[in-house]
Design a protein around this motif. Structure first.
Motif, mmCIF file in Angstrom:
data_model
loop_
_atom_site.group_PDB
_atom_site.id
_atom_site.type_symbol
_atom_site.label_atom_id
_atom_site.label_comp_id
_atom_site.label_asym_id
_atom_site.label_seq_id
_atom_site.Cartn_x
_atom_site.Cartn_y
_atom_site.Cartn_z
ATOM 1 N N ALA A 146 0.842 -1.248 -0.150
ATOM 2 C CA ALA A 146 0.182 -0.116 -0.174
ATOM 3 C C ALA A 146 0.793 1.233 0.111
ATOM 4 O O ALA A 146 0.540 2.420 0.490
ATOM 5 C CB ALA A 146 -0.864 -0.028 1.312
ATOM 6 N N THR A 147 2.033 1.270 -0.741
ATOM 7 C CA THR A 147 2.862 2.448 -0.784
ATOM 8 C C THR A 147 2.296 3.197 -1.929
ATOM 9 O O THR A 147 1.490 2.953 -2.872
ATOM 10 C CB THR A 147 4.382 2.189 -0.957
ATOM 11 N N GLY A 148 2.847 4.454 -1.700
ATOM 12 C CA GLY A 148 2.388 5.459 -2.928
ATOM 13 C C GLY A 148 2.872 4.921 -4.342
ATOM 14 O O GLY A 148 2.122 5.359 -5.057
ATOM 15 N N GLU A 149 4.124 4.345 -4.352
ATOM 16 C CA GLU A 149 4.485 4.318 -5.638
ATOM 17 C C GLU A 149 3.656 3.179 -6.310
ATOM 18 O O GLU A 149 3.239 2.857 -7.539
ATOM 19 C CB GLU A 149 6.004 3.767 -5.518
ATOM 20 N N VAL A 150 3.349 1.967 -5.253
ATOM 21 C CA VAL A 150 2.853 0.916 -6.001
ATOM 22 C C VAL A 150 1.430 1.327 -6.175
ATOM 23 O O VAL A 150 0.984 0.906 -7.456
ATOM 24 C CB VAL A 150 2.818 -0.233 -4.736
ATOM 25 N N ILE A 151 0.846 2.084 -5.582
ATOM 26 C CA ILE A 151 -0.848 2.552 -5.803
ATOM 27 C C ILE A 151 -0.685 3.221 -6.995
ATOM 28 O O ILE A 151 -1.759 3.224 -7.944
ATOM 29 C CB ILE A 151 -1.206 3.163 -4.494
#
Length: 260
Positions: A146-151
């Motif tokens: 749920a990190t910003g990069e993955v999302i």
């Protein structure tokens, strides 16, 4: 007509080859339309397991009509939804989004009962034909982290599937979590790099919950504790609830005065 063509391809083979009989049975166009019209509400309102009884009643009371030959069990209805209606809806959505000037994106993540993280995405845009604002569901994307990069990468793939790019994004709506709306290394910070004129819309419910949380900090500690304990004090005892109702009835006229 696109849905009917997709239904023809499904009946010829592909993923449903093992469900098709060796000798295909000729199906009229009216029966195909009826099957699709019955399958669409299943995806919106019903469970495919419980809908079989409704189809059976329609066959019984529809003698002499197209409903008499209607066969729509759980397996067939789910395959029609996945392989006929879904591609048709995605095709029409992609065709409509190709001519929009700007769009807004709604995103929220959740964890299901299998402890798997999923990202739900919706697109908001003005209809090119009617000019009205429409909200359409894009897809439910499984995410590992749920990190910003993955999302952000998952959102990028979702909008690219329907022919959109971040340069046309004018708004982003989500909750107030740090990984979604933080100033640095979040989904919103990455969107601003591609769409500097986009606006951020935080969830009203989450924002109100934060306001209430900060408001409680200004009150004496005994008041929040009392408000948290009152529901549990009465929920597990019928005697306490009865006593509370009696006290409430005694103060009934006084309560009515304040209400007036």
């Amino acid at each position: 007509m696109t849905a009917l063509k997709n239904q023809e391809l499904v009946k010829r083979g592909g993923p449903l080859l093992k469900y098709v009989t060796k000798k295909p049975v000729a199906i009229s166009v009216s029966l195909k339309k009826a099957e699709l019209q019955y399958a669409a509400p299943i995806a919106l309102h019903y469970n495919s397991n419980s809908f079989e009884h409704t189809v059976l009643l329609n066959r019984i009371h529809g003698l002499g009509s197209v409903l008499e030959k209607l066969t729509l069990n759980r397996t067939k209805s789910s395959r029609l939804i996945d392989n006929v209606l879904s591609p048709c809806i995605k095709y029409e959505l992609k065709k409509e989004l190709s001519s929009v000037i700007g769009f807004s994106l709604l995103a929220d993540k959740s964890t299901d009962v299998s402890v798997s993280k999923n990202l739900a995405t919706c697109v908001v845009y003005p209809s090119p034909t009617t000019g009205q604002i429409k909200v359409e569901f894009l897809e439910l994307v499984p995410v590992t982290k749920a990190t910003g990069e993955v999302i952000f990468n998952a959102l990028t793939k979702s909008i690219e599937k329907v022919g959109l790019e971040w340069s046309r994004c004018i708004g982003f709506g989500t909750d107030g979590a740090a990984n979604m709306t933080g100033k640095h290394n979040s989904v919103w910070s990455r969107i601003r790099e591609h769409a500097p004129n986009a606006l951020l819309f935080k969830c009203v419910c989450h924002s109100l919950a934060l306001c209430v949380e900060h408001a409680f900090k200004t009150l004496p500690s005994c008041i929040p504790w009392l408000m948290q304990q009152v529901p549990g004090w009465f929920s597990c005892s019928s005697l306490r609830r009865s006593a509370f109702e009696e006290e409430r009835d005694q103060f009934g006229p006084l309560v009515n005065i304040f209400q007036d």
